[in-house]
Design a protein around this motif. Structure first.
Motif: not given
Length: 300
Positions: A128-140
């Motif tokens: 919860s402290k790290l709060d790691i997210h990923w995002k694929i811009p081409s697929l939104k």
């Protein structure tokens, strides 16, 4: 992993008018893989004793370029099928504050299960402290990445805030995170060593010896500074026994006779009071003192 059975019922032609039909069952097996997962987790010390670097080897299992981000950290761009290392500077965690199980729960739960629950609670707190997210811009598309299942016992120990917290102050200013304490040649420098006991037990007494040295930045340390640095009194500090949640401070002073950059090596005496405690409990911040010419300082 998702397993399902699809059942079809069909009919047609003359049989349909007579009420005949057939059944067809089709088994379905679906394996859902994370878009991002961590192949290796390790740690490195930080310049502050209250922080460390969490090293994550991040693998992009998708066929698209994606971006991985963490709290207060630069984004990491991964191409399809690529693995890169991500370093996150984190504040250490005080796991001592976690609530202990009740006597009733201890009675009806085995030790292995309790330890697994503690590990899960620690992993949830860190994640919860790290709060790691990923995002694929081409697929939104975007999502969260979790480290809960990959944190081993050694990593958890390195991420834990030591129960004994040591603070070193030079002329009232704390020394940590590469802080350089300035002083004037010929003026006494006040030195304080403060111990805060966050453990659940009485600790101490302790004896510490302060040894100044110069670092030539080539692997050579010069400890022969008898004619350059002198102590006002003894260079050995004594700290009495400290109860849980309490602290103790010892004071001293030293005098620099020449200009230059100096460091303090603070060593503990090997006696019965600290021999039974882990070495990780005796981690003091680095002390860097710069002695300057008082005349040049005044002119500046």
């Amino acid at each position: 992993i998702l397993d399902a059975i699809l059942t079809f019922k069909y009919s047609g032609g003359p049989g349909h008018s007579e009420g005949y039909y057939r059944n067809l069952s089709l088994g379905l097996h679906v394996e859902v893989e994370p878009s991002v997962f961590f192949t290796r987790v390790s740690t490195l010390p930080a310049t502050s004793t209250r922080q460390c670097h969490l090293l994550l080897d991040v693998f992009n299992s998708t066929e698209h370029e994606l971006t991985v981000s963490a709290k207060n950290n630069e984004d990491l761009v991964l191409h399809a099928g690529e693995c890169q290392r991500m370093a996150i500077r984190v504040d250490k965690f005080n796991f001592e504050d976690f609530p202990e199980p009740t006597d009733e729960r201890l009675q009806f739960t085995n030790q292995k299960q309790l330890e697994e629950e503690r590990q899960q609670a620690k992993g949830f707190e860190i994640n919860s402290k790290l709060d790691i997210h990923w995002k694929i811009p081409s697929l939104k598309r975007e999502g969260k990445a979790s480290v809960e299942g990959v944190l081993n016992q050694l990593v958890l120990e390195h991420l834990q805030l030591a129960p004994l917290q040591w603070d070193v102050l030079v002329d009232g200013k704390p020394c940590d995170c590469d802080v350089i304490a300035d002083c004037k040649v010929g003026d006494p420098v006040q030195l304080e060593v403060k111990l805060t006991n966050r453990s659940k037990h009485l600790v101490g007494p302790f004896a510490l010896t302060v040894i100044p040295y110069q670092d030539y930045q080539n692997g050579v340390h010069n400890y022969e500074l008898q004619d350059i640095v002198t102590f006002v009194g003894s260079n050995t500090f004594y700290i009495d026994s400290v109860k849980p949640t309490e602290n103790s401070v010892c004071f001293g002073a030293l005098l620099f006779l020449y200009t230059g950059d100096f460091y303090l090596n603070i060593k503990f005496h090997d006696d019965n009071s600290n021999r039974e405690l882990p070495l990780s409990w005796f981690c003091l911040p680095s002390v860097h003192i710069r002695a300057i010419d008082p005349l040049l300082h005044t002119e500046f």
